[in-house]
Scaffold this active site. Structure first.
Site, PDB file in Angstrom:
ATOM      1  N   ASN A 397      12.327   6.316   8.666  1.00 13.37           N
ATOM      2  CA  ASN A 397      11.573   5.586   9.723  1.00 13.37           C
ATOM      3  C   ASN A 397      10.231   5.003   9.299  1.00 13.37           C
ATOM      4  OD1 ASN A 397      13.201   6.202  12.102  1.00 13.37           O
ATOM      5  ND2 ASN A 397      12.844   8.115  11.500  1.00 13.37           N
ATOM      6  N   SER A 398       9.034   5.139   9.484  1.00  8.94           N
ATOM      7  CA  SER A 398       8.075   4.453   9.235  1.00  8.94           C
ATOM      8  C   SER A 398       7.447   4.812   7.919  1.00  8.94           C
ATOM      9  CB  SER A 398       6.934   4.473  10.130  1.00  8.94           C
ATOM     10  OG  SER A 398       7.109   3.678  11.368  1.00  8.94           O
ATOM     11  N   THR A 399       7.898   5.970   7.255  1.00  8.52           N
ATOM     12  CA  THR A 399       7.438   6.273   5.899  1.00  8.52           C
ATOM     13  C   THR A 399       8.169   5.288   4.875  1.00  8.52           C
ATOM     14  OG1 THR A 399       9.367   7.777   5.392  1.00  8.52           O
ATOM     15  CG2 THR A 399       7.313   8.936   6.582  1.00  8.52           C
ATOM     16  N   TYR A 400       8.901   4.424   5.138  1.00  9.43           N
ATOM     17  CA  TYR A 400       9.663   3.623   4.285  1.00  9.43           C
ATOM     18  C   TYR A 400       8.954   2.510   4.029  1.00  9.43           C
ATOM     19  CZ  TYR A 400      12.811   0.073   2.325  1.00  9.43           C
ATOM     20  OH  TYR A 400      13.588  -0.678   1.883  1.00  9.43           O
TER      21      TYR A 400
END
Length: 594
Positions: A397-400
């Site tokens: 998710n947004s950690t990418y």
């Protein structure tokens, strides 16, 4: 629910392994029938037990993943829509955790349906087996000890001849028409009550030898094991066929032992003794808990041919049988891990535990499942909660976005001085997204459309190049370009997140130093007297439910640099803000950062 998630893939794997194994055994029996002795033809089926057991061995013992075929297919098969999704639990001082909901086909019901059908089938067949067991016990209760001296003398002679020390109990009853042997804990031989009236002494001798060879060869206990697997694999017709053939091979192996113990001139009499019971036998059972003297007419015919053509097994035949058995055993053993790893290697990270200390931090996770990974650079040591979850790959998710930003800077899609992108005009649930953003503000408010635009400009081939360089999780970009990291095809484990953060921090990929520093500044959260905290949250929202929460980052103190990744999973209410709270609580309890 976790059991359901883990069991269906096991069933799929077991279907593949058992089908391959049964097919190989049947082909071997067909092409090497004359090169295999009856005993080794029967022993071939023991390999099937290994194949049927393998899918249920705990995967962490084999250092291979538990399969999640359903997860693998999510990003490839399901179209999706994306909507902003408000996260109620925001931390004003630490992070802005905004999530994007994606629509996925909910296969939980399908999994549950098949698992429930499987369990119901097992229960039904278990009670069927229990019914037959009780029926056999009633036969024992109603049976009486052998009174005929002729039979008793023949029984003692056979016991002595076969060298059996612990004798099974022999009984007679008018409720059976054919001799049979059974009993898991205590073995019984049941004989028809009037058997001595129509059989000669020699024929009684053959019957007793046959039953005692079953007992001596432990066919009874092995048969119970086969019945157990027949219950578990009740849905697999090929397993039923295999067990039926196995029982024929078992009887022929037993016949062979009897023929070895009598004179050749008596072979015909032994065969005729078996035939004498054909017309009298009426018993049949779906799950054979006993080893009856007789089987189907087709099996009786095969046994008569075997008896009529029987010759002494030469040493060469025995040696060839053993060689074939060993070769096929090695072949099958080699196939199982290969098949399993091939099917599952993308779902689990293989991590060596040499520098890891495992600890119980479950109290911080509450009702959430998940893991916490902390690496101390000065000590070169990992502290991990929940090893199994720490190596399982899930959507970043947004950690990418940390690595999207790094790739975009390195490719020149954006620069430190020119990272502003215009709002695409789409209405989202977050007012903060309705504006132009540069890298810093986009990272701060986790503006998904900003990073999706970076992906579009970088294009798939160049993204794939960098993911290969990073060795980022499963490196699977098969999901759509604007969502492959949003509960789709791309997955990564918590331990890999920590390893990648170390590599990023140390610039092991030899990117431009200014680009690395720009990303570091973009994810900087807080600085105080205890240190400087960097981090990024991520929330996976599927069909409006927050199912996956991340918080990853690193902490610079005067004495050490710590890298961490916290992941939580839940049917709902698992988000990045909660993961950040858990991380903060754990770091505080360790006295690292308060």
């Amino acid at each position: 629910m976790e059991i359901i998630k883990m069991t269906l893939p096991h069933i799929v794997l077991s279907l593949v392994l058992s089908t391959v194994t049964i097919t190989v055994i049947l082909l071997l029996r067909k092409f090497f029938y004359k090169q295999l002795s009856a005993k080794w033809r029967y022993h071939l089926w023991f390999l099937l037990i290994f194949a049927l057991t393998f899918p249920f061995i705990p995967v962490h013992l084999l250092e291979i993943t538990s399969l999640s075929f359903n997860h693998e297919s999510e990003g490839k098969q399901n179209s999706s829509t994306q909507d902003s999704w408000p996260l109620a639990d925001q931390s004003e001082n630490w992070v802005n955790d905004f999530g994007t909901s994606v629509s996925r086909f909910d296969h939980t019901f399908v999994q549950s349906f098949f698992i429930i059908i499987w369990v119901i089938g097992m229960v039904l067949f278990f009670f069927l087996a229990l019914y037959h067991y009780v029926k056999l016990q009633r036969l024992v209760s109603a049976a009486t000890e052998i009174k005929n001296e002729k039979v008793k003398k023949r029984y003692r002679d056979c016991i002595r001849k076969l060298g059996i020390k612990k004798c099974p109990k022999i009984l007679e009853t008018s409720s059976v028409r054919s001799p049979m042997t059974f009993g898991l804990f205590y073995t019984y031989i049941l004989l028809p009550k009037d058997m001595a009236s129509y059989l000669s002494d020699e024929e009684i001798n053959y019957v007793l030898l046959h039953e005692l060879h079953h007992y001596k060869s432990k066919h009874i206990k092995v048969n119970c094991l086969f019945v157990l697997y027949q219950i578990v694999y009740w849905f697999h017709p090929l397993v039923w066929k295999a067990f039926k053939i196995m029982r024929l091979d078992r009887e022929m192996a037993c016949d062979t032992e009897v023929l070895h113990s009598i004179d050749r001139c008596d072979f015909e009499k032994y065969g005729k003794t078996i035939i004498r019971f054909v017309e009298r036998n009426k018993e049949s059972a779906i799950l054979n808990l006993a080893t009856p003297l007789l089987g189907s007419e087709k099996h009786i015919k095969r046994r008569m041919i075997h008896i009529a053509s029987f010759t002494e097994e030469s040493k060469r035949l025995k040696l060839k049988s053993m060689v074939i058995f060993i070769v096929i055993t090695l072949f099958l053993i080699a196939q199982f891990p290969l098949l399993s790893v091939t099917a599952s290697s993308s779902e689990r990270y293989l991590f060596d535990d040499q520098r890891a200390i495992y600890e119980d931090l479950s109290g911080y996770f509450g009702e959430n499942e998940g893991s916490f990974v902390l690496y101390s650079a000065s000590n070169d040591e990992y502290q991990i909660y929940n090893r199994e979850k720490s190596v399982m790959r899930i959507s970043p998710n947004s950690t990418y976005k940390v690595f999207t930003a790094l790739m975009a800077l390195e490719l020149g899609v954006i620069t430190g001085d020119d990272s502003l992108l215009e709002w695409d005009g789409v209405h989202y649930d977050y007012d903060e997204w309705h504006a132009n953003h540069d890298l810093r503000t986009a990272m701060s408010y986790s503006v998904t459309w900003y990073f999706q635009e970076l992906d579009r400009q970088m294009q798939r081939d160049r993204i794939h190049y960098y993911l290969e360089m990073f060795d980022y999780g499963n490196k699977d970009l098969s999901g759509r370009l604007d969502e492959y990291w949003l509960e789709s095809s791309l997955k990564i484990s918590p331990i890999e997140q920590v390893e990648l953060l170390q590599a990023f921090y140390m610039n092991e990929y030899h990117f431009k130093e200014k680009n690395v520093q720009l990303v570091k500044e973009a994810i900087k959260l807080e600085e105080n007297q205890e240190g400087t905290l960097y981090g990024k949250t991520g929330t996976g929202i599927v069909n409006g439910r927050a199912v996956n929460g991340w918080f990853i980052g690193f902490l610079e103190t005067e004495t050490d640099t710590y890298f961490f990744a916290t992941n939580i999973q839940h049917q709902d209410h698992a988000n990045g803000s909660k993961a950040a709270e858990i991380t903060q609580a754990i770091l505080s309890s360790k006295g690292i950062y308060k």
